[in-house]
Design a protein around this motif. Structure first.
Motif, mmCIF file in Angstrom:
data_model
loop_
_atom_site.group_PDB
_atom_site.id
_atom_site.type_symbol
_atom_site.label_atom_id
_atom_site.label_comp_id
_atom_site.label_asym_id
_atom_site.label_seq_id
_atom_site.Cartn_x
_atom_site.Cartn_y
_atom_site.Cartn_z
ATOM 1 N N UNK A 1 0.838 -1.197 0.000
ATOM 2 C CA UNK A 1 0.000 0.000 0.000
ATOM 3 C C UNK A 1 0.873 1.248 0.000
ATOM 4 N N UNK A 2 1.896 1.219 0.801
ATOM 5 C CA UNK A 2 2.821 2.346 0.838
ATOM 6 C C UNK A 2 3.431 2.596 -0.530
ATOM 7 N N UNK A 3 3.830 1.503 -1.168
ATOM 8 C CA UNK A 3 4.423 1.632 -2.495
ATOM 9 C C UNK A 3 3.455 2.318 -3.440
ATOM 10 N N UNK A 4 2.226 1.855 -3.330
ATOM 11 C CA UNK A 4 1.210 2.453 -4.199
ATOM 12 C C UNK A 4 1.106 3.951 -3.928
ATOM 13 N N UNK A 5 0.978 4.274 -2.672
ATOM 14 C CA UNK A 5 0.774 5.676 -2.317
ATOM 15 C C UNK A 5 1.993 6.508 -2.681
ATOM 16 N N UNK A 6 3.158 5.923 -2.410
ATOM 17 C CA UNK A 6 4.394 6.657 -2.713
ATOM 18 C C UNK A 6 4.505 6.941 -4.206
ATOM 19 N N UNK A 7 4.102 5.943 -5.007
ATOM 20 C CA UNK A 7 4.286 6.116 -6.444
ATOM 21 C C UNK A 7 3.057 6.758 -7.088
ATOM 22 N N UNK A 8 2.041 6.988 -6.265
ATOM 23 C CA UNK A 8 0.815 7.586 -6.773
ATOM 24 C C UNK A 8 1.109 8.988 -7.337
ATOM 25 N N UNK A 9 0.695 9.247 -8.577
ATOM 26 C CA UNK A 9 1.032 10.537 -9.195
ATOM 27 C C UNK A 9 0.294 11.723 -8.565
ATOM 28 N N UNK A 10 -0.797 11.460 -7.838
ATOM 29 C CA UNK A 10 -1.509 12.567 -7.207
ATOM 30 C C UNK A 10 -1.054 12.697 -5.770
#
Ligand SMILES: Nc1ncnc2c1ncn2[C@@H]1O[C@H](COP(=O)(O)OP(=O)(O)O)[C@@H](O)[C@H]1O
Ligand SMILES: [Mg+2]
Lengths: 432, 203
Positions: free
Chosen positions: A61-70
């Motif tokens: 989840x962190x990875x997702x959020x970290x790489x999230x463009x927004x």
């Protein structure tokens, strides 16, 4: 857990479509994570494998959020930023997380939006998911428009402990919107001006009503008085009608005045040649229909003038139309309009419109600018009157003449824009 | 009921009331209507007078009302009142059979004169219509033989010539001729001739 995070993936894939959906999913996932964590804590990590899975999930989840463009961030109830992803750091122009984490979000909200922002936060902490816009001033004092999708985060007991926000920069979108709105109001002004002629007919008709009523009532009174045998009391009612109708006429005139007052020019530095070209385009169709040739003799070196482009366009459309109409009415064999632009004196630019029509009768030259003066059967006689008032409100002058070859010449001047003349002076002093 | 009435149709109530006040000053009967439709709904074609109409009206325009009346063969004279720039329209209306028009702002005497003329014209038309209807019933009361006699008498033939032409005796012709004069309420042959001519002109 896993299906939920898979859903999160999916939701992120369609992020473009629905940020709100993502938020809800994200909120649920995070809440469950916290909940599991808490329960695991209670059970003293006896279930190692579960903990591993959790960490793995949290990591994912962190990875997702970290790489999230927004920009994704968590805020406490008092506005303290708890967490923010790299995209968020970029959005607020922070160099490192410490620049913003632990500080209040209000440090990047424009002062006039702080109260609204607070109120929105309060509602999210009361359980509402929201979308709101605000103006931001970043840590580097960059002004930007932002849109935040916000949702409350709850723990297992259902208590809201944070606000989860996904924020994006909508400055471009806002500007486009603003431009569209401005264009819209300008169009409305154009429409208003181009119907001024029709308006004049309307006013004439409108005024005619109370005026004829007044005349009829008064004449009726006079006739009865002349005839005798009429008691004065009988005249009260018709005379009251007369007063009412006079007031009605006054109201109509007041409306007209309000209307005219609303069309004060908004002066901006404008390229007058560009206005000429726009006008030629507007009138192209009529010119072609009347087999009229339009030639341009524009000085390309002209400084900008101080003008309300739309009003000046309106003036020129009037002048060009008059020329086209004069030549077609006179059935002129040669139908040509020449438009010149040139420097005029020290501080003005002159536009000249010459046609090959019958010209204007020497006796009438002083009258053509009068309101309602027209020689056309269906004419209104407001075109030149309005044109003159527009040019004069710009600080210029307008004149009509007949040329030696018989056609009409209409000239008007516009003041060079002050910024422009300064620049010219500076340029001159450098050269001299 | 047979007193002529000036019917005013104007959507502007103040203008309508002012026209009424003006026109009543010459002791004419006035009725006002706020729309063309209201007039059509309320007007009985048997009532004499004239119509004063604003060319420009919302809903059914004055011109449309004129067309509707013409289609129903209602021939009440119409005076159009036109505003600035509508003269063209009024001219067309007159070409289409309107009685007259006045342009706003108008002179009161001018309008009243035109109204009087329109009422006079309407009276003449109605008299003529009545007369024509009367003649038609008179002619209808003749027998075919009497009608033959009438036509020849009107053509200027003597009793004898009529008798020859119809193969009757002079005495019989004499009887028919007296009957025709009586039925037609004619006092002389020249009366008969006039009636026959009027009938020809209108049929
Ligand atoms: N280019 C022209 N040539 C000849 N006469 C003109 C020309 N421009 C204007 N006029 C005269 O000036 C009058 C007023 O013009 P304007 O104010 O535009 O009203 P309108 O076009 O409704 O008549 C015209 O009716 C015409 O007599
Ligand atoms: Mg014009």
């Amino acid at each position: 857990m896993l299906p939920a995070s898979d859903m999160l993936w999916l939701a992120l894939v369609v992020l473009g479509g629905s940020l709100a959906a993502v938020l809800i999913v994200l909120g649920v996932v995070l809440a469950r994570l916290r909940d599991t964590e808490r329960r695991l804590d209670e059970k003293e990590s006896r279930h190692e494998s579960v903990l591993d899975r959790l960490q793995e999930n949290e990591y994912r989840l962190r990875t997702i959020i970290e790489s999230e463009p927004e920009c994704v961030k968590l805020q406490a109830e008092d506005g303290t930023v708890l967490e923010i992803n790299p995209a968020g750091l970029r959005l607020v122009d922070a160099n490192q997380p410490a620049d913003i984490i632990g500080r209040k979000i209000f440090s990047v909200v424009a002062p006039e939006y702080i109260d609204i922002y607070r109120e929105n936060m309060r509602r999210v902490f009361a359980g509402e998911a929201m979308v709101y816009e605000f103006r931001a001033i970043t840590l580097k004092n960059r002004v930007a428009w932002m849109e935040t999708h916000a949702a409350p985060l709850r723990d297992a007991r259902g208590n809201i402990y944070a606000l989860l926000g996904i924020t994006r920069d909508i400055t471009e979108h806002k500007q486009a919107e603003e431009q569209a709105r401005r264009h819209q109001t300008e169009l409305a002004r154009v429409a208003r001006l181009s119907t001024m002629g029709e308006m004049a007919t309307g006013i004439a008709h409108e005024l005619n009503q109370p005026l004829s009523a007044i005349a009829n009532f008064s004449r009726g009174c006079i006739r009865r008085l002349r005839g005798g045998g009429m008691s004065p009391v009988e005249l009260i009612e018709p005379l009251e009608e007369v007063c009412e109708q006079a007031e009605r006429a006054g109201d109509i005139l007041r409306h007209v005045r309000d209307f005219v007052r609303k069309s004060e020019p908004r002066l901006k530095p404008m390229d007058v040649n560009q206005i000429v070209r726009a006008v030629v385009k507007f009138t192209e169709h009529e010119a072609r229909q009347q087999r009229t040739l339009v030639r341009l003799h524009l000085d390309p070196q002209l400084p900008k003038v101080a003008a309300d482009a739309i009003m000046i366009e309106q003036v020129m459309v009037n002048l060009v139309r008059n020329a086209i109409e004069a030549m077609s009415e006179a059935n002129s064999a040669r139908r040509e309009i020449a438009i010149h632009s040139r420097l005029f004196g020290a501080d003005s630019v002159e536009i000249e419109i010459v046609d090959s029509g019958p010209g204007i009768d020497g006796n009438l030259i002083d009258q053509v600018f009068d309101q309602f003066f027209t020689t056309k059967p269906e004419g209104v006689g407001m075109g030149l009157a309005i044109s003159r008032s527009i040019i004069e409100s710009h600080g210029g002058t307008v004149r009509a003449e007949s040329s030696r070859d018989g056609g009409a010449i209409l000239r008007f001047t516009l003041k060079i824009s002050p910024q422009q003349s300064n620049r010219r002076e500076r340029a001159d002093s450098i050269h001299s | 009921m047979n007193e002529p009435t000036v019917f005013i149709v104007d959507d502007d109530q103040a203008v309508a009331r002012s026209l009424r006040w003006l026109i009543e000053s010459v002791r004419l009967r006035v009725e006002t209507y706020a729309s063309a439709q209201a007039f059509i709904d309320g007007y009985d074609a048997a009532r004499p007078g004239c119509l004063v109409l604003d060319v420009r009206m919302p809903g059914m325009s004055g011109i449309e009302l004129q067309e509707r009346l013409a289609a129903q063969r209602i021939r009440i004279p119409i005076i159009f009142i036109t505003g600035h720039g509508d003269v063209q329209m009024a001219v067309r209306a007159v070409q289409a059979g309107a009685f007259d028009f006045v342009e706003k702002p108008f002179n009161d005497q001018d309008l009243l004169d035109r109204i009087q003329r329109a009422i006079a014209r309407d009276g003449e038309c109605r008299d003529r219509d009545l007369h024509q209807a009367r003649l038609r019933t008179l002619f209808a009361s003749l027998t075919p033989r009497e009608r033959e006699v009438l036509e020849l008498v009107v053509d200027g033939l003597s009793n004898k010539a009529v008798a020859n032409a119809l193969g009757l005796s002079a005495k019989t012709v004499e009887v028919h001729r007296a009957k025709v004069m009586e039925k037609m309420h004619a006092r002389s042959v020249s009366d008969l001739v006039k009636m026959a001519m009027q009938r020809q002109a209108w049929d």
